[in-house]
Write a protein that holds these residues in place. Structure first.
Motif, PDB file in Angstrom:
ATOM      1  N   TRP A  37     -10.597  12.644  -4.081  1.00 40.52           N
ATOM      2  CA  TRP A  37      -9.354  11.876  -3.733  1.00 40.52           C
ATOM      3  C   TRP A  37      -9.007  11.623  -2.267  1.00 40.52           C
ATOM      4  O   TRP A  37      -8.143  11.042  -2.046  1.00 40.52           O
ATOM      5  CB  TRP A  37      -8.356  12.872  -4.149  1.00 40.52           C
ATOM      6  N   GLY A  51      -1.035   4.347   1.961  1.00 37.90           N
ATOM      7  CA  GLY A  51      -1.286   5.494   2.887  1.00 37.90           C
ATOM      8  C   GLY A  51      -2.569   5.650   3.278  1.00 37.90           C
ATOM      9  O   GLY A  51      -2.905   6.700   4.030  1.00 37.90           O
TER      10      GLY A  51
ATOM     11  N   LEU B  13      -3.336  15.628   1.794  1.00 31.68           N
ATOM     12  CA  LEU B  13      -2.651  14.640   1.045  1.00 31.68           C
ATOM     13  C   LEU B  13      -1.146  14.415   1.350  1.00 31.68           C
ATOM     14  O   LEU B  13      -0.571  12.903   1.115  1.00 31.68           O
ATOM     15  CB  LEU B  13      -2.461  15.551  -0.535  1.00 31.68           C
ATOM     16  N   ILE B  15      -0.370  13.596   4.470  1.00 34.29           N
ATOM     17  CA  ILE B  15      -0.411  12.605   5.565  1.00 34.29           C
ATOM     18  C   ILE B  15      -0.499  11.213   4.686  1.00 34.29           C
ATOM     19  O   ILE B  15      -0.033  10.365   5.153  1.00 34.29           O
ATOM     20  CB  ILE B  15      -1.549  12.769   6.359  1.00 34.29           C
ATOM     21  N   ARG B  16      -1.182  11.397   3.574  1.00 29.63           N
ATOM     22  CA  ARG B  16      -1.429  10.194   2.820  1.00 29.63           C
ATOM     23  C   ARG B  16       0.002   9.700   2.310  1.00 29.63           C
ATOM     24  O   ARG B  16       0.327   8.510   2.277  1.00 29.63           O
ATOM     25  CB  ARG B  16      -2.388  10.030   1.745  1.00 29.63           C
ATOM     26  N   ARG B  19       2.332   8.150   4.802  1.00 24.44           N
ATOM     27  CA  ARG B  19       2.012   6.794   5.166  1.00 24.44           C
ATOM     28  C   ARG B  19       2.492   5.693   4.181  1.00 24.44           C
ATOM     29  O   ARG B  19       2.890   4.708   4.306  1.00 24.44           O
ATOM     30  CB  ARG B  19       0.554   6.593   5.413  1.00 24.44           C
ATOM     31  N   ALA B  20       2.129   6.188   2.622  1.00 29.39           N
ATOM     32  CA  ALA B  20       2.448   5.396   1.645  1.00 29.39           C
ATOM     33  C   ALA B  20       3.833   5.220   1.484  1.00 29.39           C
ATOM     34  O   ALA B  20       4.287   4.087   1.178  1.00 29.39           O
ATOM     35  CB  ALA B  20       1.811   6.070   0.336  1.00 29.39           C
TER      36      ALA B  20
END
Lengths: 333, 333
Positions: A37, A51, B13, B15-16, B19-20
């Motif tokens: 992932w 992201g 996760l 950080i993603r 951003r998302a």
């Protein structure tokens, strides 16, 4: 050959290592193949990736699954390819098998062009054989990621590979005797965490000393044979396939010949194999199985372990036959 | 407030997700602050980063630790900042404390400029207080990563934060009732793995129902007091500091006033606090402690748990005093 034990996400660490070792930024992976992932592997070949920065996406070349010519073209026309990542069984432990001879050609191609070969053995490791898919197929990659069976289901992962590559993780001494940092630092809360490491040692002893893998393979082969016999009796265009401790249910489309031979000869496209059973069909079959007291995980299909029994196989095959009968009576077959 | 339980690497996760959620690509973090080993967080502010693509580095803005003016400048001059990541205690559970008022100003600044505030509570969560550092300091971030104590040392992590942000991980229905994928997919072998999840439930009950945190804090405070008394008796320019279940040993440089007040007033730079004890001095002190049958982890200093006893404190303080005597006799103090 060396190992390092990671908290999890051995694949992420492996991607960093192949880039650090080769000095090249781009890693090839296949579209629609699950590699974990984290950012480097979880965006699609095309379309939105919320992201995940464009700079991350630029570092991965996402090619059609099993397309050796596309890999050949990339390796011959570009000089920035660090490695090719592949699940050696084909996606999801052979749910979509690779073409015949693919791995041998890939090994030759990567060696010839100075790219590393990186196997994702997260599912296949200690399942296909004690030496993983690489032992089963006789093709040795430069690097392989492991998880799941490696610690009997406890949370840990490992990265195995050529000693020269894993050496990037070593503290080392300079000529003057000073200790200098590794090229790739890999600190982490759960690296080699004690409980997971103990579970790993115990599991690997069982793998080495018992017939656990053969037993799980035997169970799956019996399931596949029994379910295929039920399909033949029913006269429907389905088949059950798989090579290891796994079984996959495939419902052929009108005009398509859904046989094990057709699947392994590459006559049925990967996208059909992975998406060939509709959510509705799966739901109907699952309800039929549940009404007989049987459930399976990993639709459409599942994995077997060394603890499944012959009685479980018989019960599952009988439930499958009964579910097909019910679906026939309801007119959905 | 919601949680999601991840295999590990909640920070990656998170950080993603920031951003998302914001649609912006850049996350601020501090130089020389350990935030995990994955690509986004494990390259230095300047210099080589083997295996980490430039495109990954471009997605992180690495600023001097605790420099609120640098953050202010970035937020006012740039429009691409998704979030600011910080360990709310200062690096390594307060080894290098943040300036007074830093968290409150950071909360105000991030809110004013539409950036998210992301706390790394991997060490501080369930250590500083049952509600982590955020409860202790009374500053609520938008997102926080948790690990370590969250499952009593078993391998698992969690991401906690505002429900609207974590909703990016949800399957949801369209107006027509169809189920559509999350904005951010987060499949993973070890997400909420059963043994780790059970360990987590058991641990959090202990945290809630017993005085475990207070007990560990009491032990560390007693250690700090005893060790500081030994230092005063010896008349050396050292001090022991810490706020929670931790103790840090600091050896002042010539001309520097090494006191707890000096450290928390910011008079001693972070780089000195983190690197102030040489490897040689640590080795000498450790040998002295070992010769008295005492070892500590986390040099220079350590953490206490709820299982450490008053007798252990007394023995450690006595060993520390004896080690200082030995070092004095050998002329290395």
């Amino acid at each position: 050959m060396r190992f390092t034990v990671t908290g999890t996400e051995a694949t992420h660490l492996g991607i960093r290592l192949v880039r650090a070792f080769t000095g090249k930024p781009v890693v090839i992976r296949f579209a629609d193949n699950f590699r974990g992932w984290h950012d480097h592997v979880s965006f699609p070949a095309t379309g939105a990736a919320p992201g995940i920065p464009q700079g991350v996406q630029d570092g991965m070349l996402v090619l059609p699954p099993g397309d050796i010519e596309a890999i050949h073209a990339a390796l011959t026309t570009r000089s920035d390819i660090a490695a090719v990542m592949v699940e050696p069984t084909g996606a999801s432990l052979g749910h979509a098998p690779l073409p015949a001879g693919f791995l041998a050609r890939l090994r030759t191609l990567t060696t010839a062009h100075g790219a590393l070969l990186f196997f994702d053995e997260v599912i296949s490791g200690f399942r296909c054989s004690p030496g993983g898919a690489q032992q089963f197929y006789g093709i040795t990659p430069d690097l392989a990621s492991l998880a799941k069976i490696v610690a009997g289901g406890f949370s840990v992962a490992a990265l195995a590979g050529k000693a020269g590559i894993l050496a990037a993780l070593d503290y080392r001494k300079t000529g003057a005797g000073a200790i200098v940092s590794p090229r790739v630092m890999h600190q982490g809360t759960y690296n080699a965490s004690p409980v997971s490491a103990a579970a790993g040692i115990a599991t690997l002893k069982i793998i080495r000393d018992t017939g656990a893998i053969a037993r799980a393979n035997h169970t799956a082969a019996a399931l596949r044979a029994g379910m295929n016999a039920a399909i033949a009796r029913k006269g429907i265009n389905w088949c059950i396939y798989g090579e290891f401790s796994d079984f996959r249910i495939y419902a052929g489309a009108p005009g398509e010949t859904a046989t094990v031979d057709a699947i392994y000869s590459g006559a049925i496209p990967a996208a059909r194999l992975k998406g060939g059973m509709s959510a509705e069909l799966i739901q109907q079959l699952r309800c039929g199985l549940l009404s007989e007291g049987v459930d399976i995980a990993g639709w459409p299909g599942g994995l077997t372990s060394c603890t499944h029994s012959d009685a479980g196989v018989e019960r599952t095959v009988a439930a499958f036959a009964a579910a097909l009968d019910m679906m026939g009576e309801e007119g959905v077959l």
